[in-house]
Design a protein around this motif. Structure first.
Motif, PDB file in Angstrom:
ATOM      1  N   GLY A   1      47.038 -11.815 -26.845  1.00 21.55           N
ATOM      2  CA  GLY A   1      45.918 -12.342 -27.614  1.00 21.55           C
ATOM      3  C   GLY A   1      44.661 -11.527 -27.421  1.00 21.55           C
TER       4      GLY A   1
ATOM      5  N   ARG B   1      48.198  -0.283 -18.492  1.00 18.63           N
ATOM      6  CA  ARG B   1      47.460  -0.504 -19.744  1.00 18.63           C
ATOM      7  C   ARG B   1      48.220   0.085 -20.919  1.00 18.63           C
ATOM      8  NH1 ARG B   1      41.710   2.095 -21.138  1.00 18.63           N
ATOM      9  NH2 ARG B   1      43.049   3.930 -21.235  1.00 18.63           N
ATOM     10  N   ILE B   2      48.166  -0.603 -22.046  1.00 19.14           N
ATOM     11  CA  ILE B   2      48.757  -0.089 -23.279  1.00 19.14           C
ATOM     12  C   ILE B   2      47.638   0.064 -24.304  1.00 19.14           C
ATOM     13  CG2 ILE B   2      50.305  -0.609 -25.191  1.00 19.14           C
ATOM     14  CD1 ILE B   2      52.065  -2.105 -23.230  1.00 19.14           C
ATOM     15  N   LYS B   3      47.397   1.290 -24.710  1.00 20.77           N
ATOM     16  CA  LYS B   3      46.326   1.580 -25.663  1.00 20.77           C
ATOM     17  C   LYS B   3      46.699   0.983 -27.022  1.00 20.77           C
ATOM     18  CE  LYS B   3      42.482   4.048 -25.717  1.00 20.77           C
ATOM     19  NZ  LYS B   3      41.466   3.028 -25.502  1.00 20.77           N
ATOM     20  N   LYS B   4      45.742   0.275 -27.629  1.00 20.26           N
ATOM     21  CA  LYS B   4      46.050  -0.365 -28.908  1.00 20.26           C
ATOM     22  C   LYS B   4      45.366   0.325 -30.084  1.00 20.26           C
ATOM     23  CE  LYS B   4      48.834  -3.616 -27.514  1.00 20.26           C
ATOM     24  NZ  LYS B   4      48.465  -4.960 -27.104  1.00 20.26           N
ATOM     25  N   GLN B   5      44.396   1.205 -29.825  1.00 18.54           N
ATOM     26  CA  GLN B   5      43.757   1.914 -30.943  1.00 18.54           C
ATOM     27  C   GLN B   5      43.349   3.316 -30.529  1.00 18.54           C
ATOM     28  OE1 GLN B   5      40.187  -0.150 -32.034  1.00 18.54           O
ATOM     29  NE2 GLN B   5      39.635  -0.591 -29.944  1.00 18.54           N
TER      30      GLN B   5
ATOM     31  N   HIS C   1      45.601   2.549 -15.032  1.00 19.10           N
ATOM     32  CA  HIS C   1      45.802   2.541 -16.490  1.00 19.10           C
ATOM     33  C   HIS C   1      47.107   3.230 -16.893  1.00 19.10           C
ATOM     34  CE1 HIS C   1      41.212   1.907 -17.221  1.00 19.10           C
ATOM     35  NE2 HIS C   1      41.855   0.784 -16.982  1.00 19.10           N
ATOM     36  N   GLU C   2      47.565   4.165 -16.064  1.00 18.26           N
ATOM     37  CA  GLU C   2      48.827   4.848 -16.357  1.00 18.26           C
ATOM     38  C   GLU C   2      49.975   3.831 -16.362  1.00 18.26           C
ATOM     39  OE1 GLU C   2      50.015   7.807 -13.440  1.00 18.26           O
ATOM     40  OE2 GLU C   2      51.343   8.769 -14.880  1.00 18.26           O
TER      41      GLU C   2
ATOM     42  N   VAL D   1      48.106  10.281 -18.910  1.00 20.31           N
ATOM     43  CA  VAL D   1      47.643  10.623 -17.558  1.00 20.31           C
ATOM     44  C   VAL D   1      48.399  11.851 -17.043  1.00 20.31           C
ATOM     45  CG1 VAL D   1      47.516   9.839 -15.161  1.00 20.31           C
ATOM     46  CG2 VAL D   1      46.872   8.291 -17.006  1.00 20.31           C
TER      47      VAL D   1
ATOM     48  N   ASP E   1      43.486  -8.925 -28.759  1.00 21.62           N
ATOM     49  CA  ASP E   1      43.639  -7.466 -28.704  1.00 21.62           C
ATOM     50  C   ASP E   1      43.706  -6.952 -27.269  1.00 21.62           C
ATOM     51  OD1 ASP E   1      43.838  -6.861 -31.367  1.00 21.62           O
ATOM     52  OD2 ASP E   1      41.673  -6.692 -31.662  1.00 21.62           O
TER      53      ASP E   1
ATOM     54  N   SER F   1      39.018   5.512 -18.945  1.00 22.19           N
ATOM     55  CA  SER F   1      39.920   6.542 -18.433  1.00 22.19           C
ATOM     56  C   SER F   1      41.139   6.658 -19.330  1.00 22.19           C
ATOM     57  CB  SER F   1      40.362   6.231 -17.001  1.00 22.19           C
ATOM     58  OG  SER F   1      41.478   5.373 -17.009  1.00 22.19           O
ATOM     59  N   PHE F   2      41.800   7.805 -19.266  1.00 18.36           N
ATOM     60  CA  PHE F   2      43.088   7.954 -19.928  1.00 18.36           C
ATOM     61  C   PHE F   2      44.066   7.008 -19.244  1.00 18.36           C
ATOM     62  CE2 PHE F   2      42.637  12.641 -21.515  1.00 18.36           C
ATOM     63  CZ  PHE F   2      41.696  12.214 -22.428  1.00 18.36           C
ATOM     64  N   GLY F   3      45.106   6.625 -19.995  1.00 21.98           N
ATOM     65  CA  GLY F   3      46.121   5.764 -19.422  1.00 21.98           C
ATOM     66  C   GLY F   3      47.487   6.141 -19.963  1.00 21.98           C
ATOM     67  N   GLY F   4      48.492   5.371 -19.581  1.00 19.86           N
ATOM     68  CA  GLY F   4      49.845   5.592 -20.074  1.00 19.86           C
ATOM     69  C   GLY F   4      50.325   7.015 -19.831  1.00 19.86           C
TER      70      GLY F   4
ATOM     71  N   CYS G   1      41.089   4.705 -11.629  1.00 23.49           N
ATOM     72  CA  CYS G   1      41.032   4.255 -13.032  1.00 23.49           C
ATOM     73  C   CYS G   1      42.318   4.626 -13.750  1.00 23.49           C
ATOM     74  CB  CYS G   1      39.829   4.855 -13.745  1.00 23.49           C
ATOM     75  SG  CYS G   1      38.259   4.534 -12.916  1.00 23.49           S
ATOM     76  N   LYS G   2      42.615   5.954 -13.745  1.00 25.75           N
ATOM     77  CA  LYS G   2      43.801   6.357 -14.507  1.00 25.75           C
ATOM     78  C   LYS G   2      45.085   6.013 -13.774  1.00 25.75           C
ATOM     79  CE  LYS G   2      43.581  11.229 -13.166  1.00 25.75           C
ATOM     80  NZ  LYS G   2      43.350  12.593 -13.635  1.00 25.75           N
ATOM     81  N   ASP G   3      44.996   5.903 -12.451  1.00 25.93           N
ATOM     82  CA  ASP G   3      46.196   5.534 -11.708  1.00 25.93           C
ATOM     83  C   ASP G   3      46.694   4.161 -12.149  1.00 25.93           C
ATOM     84  OD1 ASP G   3      48.166   5.905  -9.650  1.00 25.93           O
ATOM     85  OD2 ASP G   3      47.091   4.366  -8.522  1.00 25.93           O
TER      86      ASP G   3
ATOM     87  N   PRO H   1      52.410  -5.873 -20.275  1.00 24.70           N
ATOM     88  CA  PRO H   1      53.228  -6.955 -19.692  1.00 24.70           C
ATOM     89  C   PRO H   1      53.676  -6.631 -18.271  1.00 24.70           C
ATOM     90  CG  PRO H   1      54.082  -6.285 -21.854  1.00 24.70           C
ATOM     91  CD  PRO H   1      52.970  -5.347 -21.524  1.00 24.70           C
TER      92      PRO H   1
ATOM     93  N   GLY I   1      45.518 -12.018 -31.579  1.00 24.62           N
ATOM     94  CA  GLY I   1      45.054 -13.255 -32.191  1.00 24.62           C
ATOM     95  C   GLY I   1      45.540 -14.429 -31.377  1.00 24.62           C
TER      96      GLY I   1
END
Lengths: 313, 149
Positions: free
Chosen positions: B85, B145-149, B141-142, A274, B87, A268-271, B137-139, B92, A313
């Motif tokens: 760690g 979650r922090i997208k890393k890629q 993740h909003e 959304v 990825d 899903s989209f996030g951050g 899900c998006k509720d 936080p 890491g």
């Protein structure tokens, strides 16, 4: 001899000061002309409101549902240049924009200049909004005027030197604000050009999805190839058709994602995406397909490798 | 009859115990796997909801049970010490607001169980359960979650 030198230095300083004053004049780039008689189209204004996603930044942080239409501001944007505080754009005449004319609004959106004649910081993405049609802007202002008003005092931006000198933004604008309206690309068809307008104008997608140079301007050569998150940690994804972007998404996948918030793999989209997606979901199927067609027409650019420190890491 | 319940309960306890053990060993990899299985279950079901595939109540229920199991495990997959760690894309904010995070996980689990129950009621009933579930899900993740890629 020394006296002549001092005079010369003073003269140069004066000239430099005058040059700075001239080049940073907020009125240097005249605003676009407004039509003489124009009856705003409120339905289109509401549509542009969703295409632009005004509420993503201007609603109170964490607002959901109808509360997203109360554009009281208050969100803090922490950037490399300092912390910006998003203003109130409700129709409140004192702390919002209720007292603004359509011309004031068009000038703010396309030139980044306030009714008081001061530069706005480009955290307000007028570099994208300058491409918008004047009619869309007037319609949007008319729609914003129909939304609920509220009083809210938002703190001043917290910026270090030299970014705290507003006048200096005139120099930044010389490089990054050309004042040109959207121009269709002859190589693209009508559909992809409609998508290009939505993406580069109201949608202001490249503001987050493109990397920026050290002065905070968008790196046009790498547009849409993803960028460090403006909110600090994390990355905003590459949306070019590269394998490191969304190259394996079909146009339908893009439309579905903007409608539902799910990627083709049902992540899903996030951050902050959304809120963006929930606004985009208000657009017509035709316009979402146009956005998809335009994104698929972009040059494929690989994502920049993540800096070593950011890797896990 | 009673015996079957006991056996099922024992099996479920076994699964949860296993998840617990793996999670304790490598919570970041475990939660990534759980998220992937949830995504796969949604992917397997979505075409039926969109009318692109014929509705199959058994398949729908099975997929929703995968999601429900993942949802039940979710609050246990983010123990202290697994903040960074591998990825990880966990924000936080999860640890800063564990109560808020667990509240969202509870809603997710309740909606997932409702989706399981809705599967037997036919496509229209399932659509309702499925749509309510997938909003989670998006509720989450909003906020978390922090997208890393």
């Amino acid at each position: 001899m020394i006296r002549r030198l001092v005079i010369a230095i003073l003269g140069l300083a004066l000239l430099g000061g005058a040059g700075f004053w001239f080049l940073t004049n907020p009125a240097l780039l005249p605003p676009p002309a407004l039509p003489d008689a124009y009856q705003p189209d409120l339905a289109n204004g509401e549509y542009v409101f969703y295409a632009g996603g005004c509420s993503s930044c201007h609603a109170a942080p964490g607002a959901k549902g109808e509360a997203k239409k109360l554009l009281v501001g208050g969100l803090s944007l922490k950037t490399d240049f300092g912390t910006f505080h998003v203003p109130n754009i409700t129709p409140d005449p004192n702390t919002g924009i209720g007292g603004w004319s359509a011309a004031d609004f068009v000038t703010a959106m396309t030139r980044g200049v306030s009714p008081a004649g001061e530069h706005y910081y480009p955290a307000f993405p007028y570099t994208s909004y300058q491409r918008m049609k004047v009619a869309d802007l007037i319609d949007l202002k008319a729609f914003l005027d129909t939304l609920p008003a509220a009083t809210s005092e938002v703190p001043a931006h917290e910026l270090g030197f030299p970014f705290n000198i507003r006048r200096g933004l005139g120099l930044w604008k010389l490089v990054y604000l050309d004042g040109r309206p959207f121009e269709p690309d002859a190589r693209l068809g009508e559909v992809a050009n409609r998508g290009a307008y939505l993406v580069s104008g109201p949608g202001h997608c490249s503001e987050c999805h493109s990397p920026r140079d050290p002065l905070g301007g968008i790196d046009r050569g790498r547009a849409f190839s993803g960028a460090p998150s403006p909110e600090g940690d994390g990355r905003v994804p590459n949306i070019t058709p590269d394998p490191t972007g969304i190259g394996d998404w079909s146009e339908k996948d893009i439309v579905d994602a903007l409608k539902t918030g799910f990627t083709p793999e049902f992540d899903s989209f996030g951050g902050s995406m959304v809120a963006v997606q929930e606004n985009m979901a208000h657009l017509s199927d035709t316009d979402l397909a146009a956005i998809a067609a335009y994104l698929k027409s972009l040059p494929a650019i690989p994502s920049a490798p993540a800096p070593a420190a950011a890797q896990g890491g | 009859m009673k015996l079957r319940y006991v056996a099922a309960a024992a099996a479920l306890a076994g699964i949860l115990g296993t998840v617990g053990a793996i999670a304790a060993d490598n919570p970041i990899e475990t939660r990534k796997g759980v998220m992937k299985s949830i995504g796969a279950a949604i992917k397997a079901t979505a075409p039926m909801v969109k009318g692109e595939a014929e509705y199959d109540a058994v398949k729908a229920e099975l997929a929703m049970r995968v999601v429900a199991n993942g949802a039940a495990a979710a609050p246990h997959l983010f123990p202290a010490g697994s903040e960074t760690g591998g990825d990880t894309e966990a924000s936080p904010k999860i640890w800063e607001d564990m109560a808020g995070f667990k509240a969202k996980a509870d809603t997710f689990a309740a909606d997932a169980n409702a989706a399981v129950a809705s599967a037997a009621g036919g496509l229209d009933a399932f659509k309702g359960g499925f749509m309510k579930l997938t909003g989670n899900c998006k509720d989450c993740h909003e906020a978390f979650r922090i997208k890393k890629q």
